[in-house]
Design a protein around this motif. Structure first.
Motif, short mmCIF file in Angstrom:
data_model
loop_
_atom_site.label_atom_id
_atom_site.label_comp_id
_atom_site.label_asym_id
_atom_site.label_seq_id
_atom_site.Cartn_x
_atom_site.Cartn_y
_atom_site.Cartn_z
N VAL A 1 0.86 -1.18 0.00
CA VAL A 1 0.00 0.00 0.00
C VAL A 1 0.90 1.24 0.00
CG1 VAL A 1 -1.77 1.26 1.27
CG2 VAL A 1 -1.76 -1.26 1.29
N GLN A 2 0.68 2.12 -0.95
CA GLN A 2 1.52 3.31 -1.04
C GLN A 2 0.92 4.46 -0.24
OE1 GLN A 2 2.35 3.83 -5.31
NE2 GLN A 2 4.36 2.99 -4.87
N GLY A 3 1.63 4.82 0.82
CA GLY A 3 1.21 5.99 1.59
C GLY A 3 1.50 7.28 0.85
N GLN A 4 2.51 7.24 -0.01
CA GLN A 4 2.87 8.42 -0.81
C GLN A 4 3.69 7.96 -2.00
OE1 GLN A 4 5.07 11.43 1.35
NE2 GLN A 4 5.75 12.47 -0.51
N HIS A 5 3.42 8.55 -3.18
CA HIS A 5 4.25 8.29 -4.36
C HIS A 5 4.15 9.52 -5.26
CE1 HIS A 5 6.24 6.48 -7.75
NE2 HIS A 5 6.44 5.36 -7.06
N ASP A 6 5.09 10.43 -5.14
CA ASP A 6 5.03 11.70 -5.85
C ASP A 6 5.08 11.51 -7.37
OD1 ASP A 6 4.95 12.93 -3.39
OD2 ASP A 6 7.11 13.33 -3.33
N MET A 7 5.83 10.52 -7.85
CA MET A 7 5.94 10.31 -9.29
C MET A 7 4.63 9.82 -9.88
SD MET A 7 9.74 8.58 -9.40
CE MET A 7 9.69 8.31 -11.17
N HIS A 8 3.97 8.87 -9.22
CA HIS A 8 2.66 8.42 -9.71
C HIS A 8 1.64 9.55 -9.64
CE1 HIS A 8 4.09 4.49 -10.34
NE2 HIS A 8 3.90 3.98 -9.14
N ALA A 9 1.72 10.35 -8.59
CA ALA A 9 0.78 11.46 -8.44
C ALA A 9 0.91 12.45 -9.59
CB ALA A 9 1.00 12.16 -7.10
N ARG A 10 2.14 12.67 -10.07
CA ARG A 10 2.35 13.58 -11.21
C ARG A 10 1.93 12.92 -12.53
NH1 ARG A 10 7.20 14.90 -8.33
NH2 ARG A 10 8.38 13.44 -9.62
N LYS A 11 2.14 11.63 -12.64
CA LYS A 11 1.89 10.92 -13.90
C LYS A 11 0.41 10.64 -14.13
CE LYS A 11 3.21 6.69 -16.35
NZ LYS A 11 4.04 5.45 -16.29
N HIS A 12 -0.29 10.26 -13.07
CA HIS A 12 -1.69 9.84 -13.20
C HIS A 12 -2.60 10.93 -12.64
CE1 HIS A 12 -0.15 5.93 -14.29
NE2 HIS A 12 0.48 5.82 -13.14
N LEU A 13 -3.42 11.54 -13.49
CA LEU A 13 -4.23 12.68 -13.09
C LEU A 13 -5.25 12.31 -12.02
CD1 LEU A 13 -4.86 14.39 -16.57
CD2 LEU A 13 -3.14 14.95 -14.83
N SER A 14 -5.68 11.05 -12.00
CA SER A 14 -6.70 10.64 -11.04
C SER A 14 -6.10 10.08 -9.75
CB SER A 14 -7.61 9.58 -11.67
OG SER A 14 -6.86 8.44 -12.06
N TRP A 15 -4.80 10.20 -9.55
CA TRP A 15 -4.16 9.65 -8.36
C TRP A 15 -4.74 10.29 -7.10
CZ3 TRP A 15 -1.32 5.43 -8.41
CH2 TRP A 15 -0.55 5.08 -7.28
N PRO A 16 -5.09 9.49 -6.09
CA PRO A 16 -5.69 10.07 -4.88
C PRO A 16 -4.77 11.08 -4.19
CG PRO A 16 -5.93 7.68 -4.92
CD PRO A 16 -4.99 8.02 -6.04
N GLN A 17 -5.35 12.10 -3.64
CA GLN A 17 -4.57 13.11 -2.92
C GLN A 17 -4.07 12.58 -1.59
OE1 GLN A 17 -6.81 16.75 -2.63
NE2 GLN A 17 -6.65 17.18 -4.81
N GLU A 18 -4.84 11.70 -0.95
CA GLU A 18 -4.43 11.11 0.32
C GLU A 18 -3.68 9.81 0.07
OE1 GLU A 18 -7.42 11.09 -1.10
OE2 GLU A 18 -8.90 10.04 0.15
N GLY A 19 -3.11 9.25 1.10
CA GLY A 19 -2.45 7.96 0.98
C GLY A 19 -3.44 6.88 0.58
N GLN A 20 -2.93 5.82 -0.06
CA GLN A 20 -3.83 4.76 -0.53
C GLN A 20 -4.60 4.11 0.62
OE1 GLN A 20 -1.41 2.07 -2.82
NE2 GLN A 20 -1.53 3.32 -4.67
N HIS A 21 -3.98 4.00 1.79
CA HIS A 21 -4.67 3.39 2.92
C HIS A 21 -5.90 4.22 3.31
CE1 HIS A 21 -1.57 6.13 4.34
NE2 HIS A 21 -2.19 6.24 5.51
N GLU A 22 -5.76 5.54 3.31
CA GLU A 22 -6.88 6.40 3.65
C GLU A 22 -7.93 6.40 2.54
OE1 GLU A 22 -4.51 9.88 4.14
OE2 GLU A 22 -4.55 9.74 6.33
N PHE A 23 -7.46 6.39 1.29
CA PHE A 23 -8.36 6.36 0.15
C PHE A 23 -9.20 5.09 0.14
CE2 PHE A 23 -8.98 5.12 -4.37
CZ PHE A 23 -9.85 6.14 -4.75
N LEU A 24 -8.58 3.96 0.39
CA LEU A 24 -9.30 2.68 0.38
C LEU A 24 -10.25 2.56 1.57
CD1 LEU A 24 -6.41 0.31 -0.72
CD2 LEU A 24 -8.32 1.10 -2.11
N ALA A 25 -9.86 3.12 2.71
CA ALA A 25 -10.73 3.06 3.89
C ALA A 25 -11.99 3.89 3.70
CB ALA A 25 -9.97 3.53 5.13
N GLY A 26 -11.83 5.06 3.09
CA GLY A 26 -12.97 5.94 2.87
C GLY A 26 -13.68 6.28 4.17
#
Length: 268
Positions: A43-68
């Motif tokens: 689970v990626q808590g942060q990935h700046d490169m993916h965040a720049r590459k993928h426009l729909s990348w969640p702003q929060e960490g994946q753990h928080e995004f998946l928990a909702g």
């Protein structure tokens, strides 16, 4: 008390080499499981490169995004690099009262941790351990002993216990130590007896002959063959267990999830 739990290595929410993001589809698929607890690896808590590459990348960490809004979450950061970090996570419908991440890195090339979270469900403390062990056999043996030592030190002997995750134990050498020292059963054991298939495995696994001690086959997702992912339990009756093969799972990660239906019982 009945529980639905799952364990899943999400491959950092991206396709091979990070070309396509998968995290939104993974969130939808996990939500469809309707699990009370989900044990997650990579689970990626942060990935700046993916965040720049993928426009729909969640702003929060994946753990928080998946928990909702539906689940509480605990995150154990293991691998740290210049552009971010990843680790293990636990999603829980029930409150998480405590959490601690134990560093079990065995050498400089792999950063590994064991996430221990205590979930309070119906006035019962359930000790949950999220696991992602190393790629080398010697490392896995030391890490599994570190897990056993941690549980024996920090977990009451009569406490309900769930250990789940990616054990990378393709040759199935680690279960005996857990059975002998912790008194657990694995989700695919029959009636609490170690090493016997109880539940029909879904997907392609039935095409191959299996030894009596085979665990569920979960890797690779498109053709599950290796038994890498496990759920070990103490204090629960196992009502059913399934490997979630086929669509959408074969397209989301390199692993497929395990789903288990449990009922809390009194420890003897």
């Amino acid at each position: 008390m009945k529980l639905r739990i799952a364990t899943y290595n999400i491959h950092k929410g991206v396709s091979a080499f990070g070309r396509h993001e998968r995290i939104h589809s993974i969130k939808d698929a996990i939500a469809a499981l309707d699990a009370d607890m989900v044990f997650l690896q990579e689970v990626q808590g942060q990935h700046d490169m993916h965040a720049r590459k993928h426009l729909s990348w969640p702003q929060e960490g994946q753990h928080e995004f998946l928990a909702g809004a539906s689940h509480h979450v605990a995150y154990g950061m293991n691998a740290v690099y210049e552009h971010g970090h990843h680790g293990n996570a636990l999603l829980s419908r029930f409150p998480i009262t405590t959490q601690v991440n134990h560093d079990v890195s065995d050498h400089a090339y792999e950063q590994r941790g064991i996430l221990h979270a205590v979930v309070r469900a119906d006035q019962v403390d359930i000790h949950c351990f999220v696991i992602h062990l190393g790629l080398f056999a010697a490392s896995r043996r030391r890490q599994i002993q570190a897990l056993i030592d941690t549980i024996q030190r920090d977990t009451p002997a009569d406490a309900p216990l769930i250990i789940a995750g990616d054990f990378n134990d393709w040759n199935q050498r680690l279960s005996s130590a857990l059975y002998e020292q912790l008194g657990v059963v694995e989700a695919f054991d029959v009636d609490g007896q170690h090493g016997t298939d109880k539940f029909q495995r879904k997907g392609l696994a039935h095409l191959f002959s299996q030894s009596a001690s085979a665990h569920a086959r979960t890797f690779p997702a498109g053709f599950p063959w290796l038994c890498l992912d496990r759920v070990y339990l103490r204090g629960f009756h196992i009502a059913a267990a399934n490997v979630m093969t086929g669509d959408p799972w074969r397209k989301l990660s390199d692993h497929v999830p395990i789903m288990a239906h449990l009922e809390l019982r009194q420890l003897r």
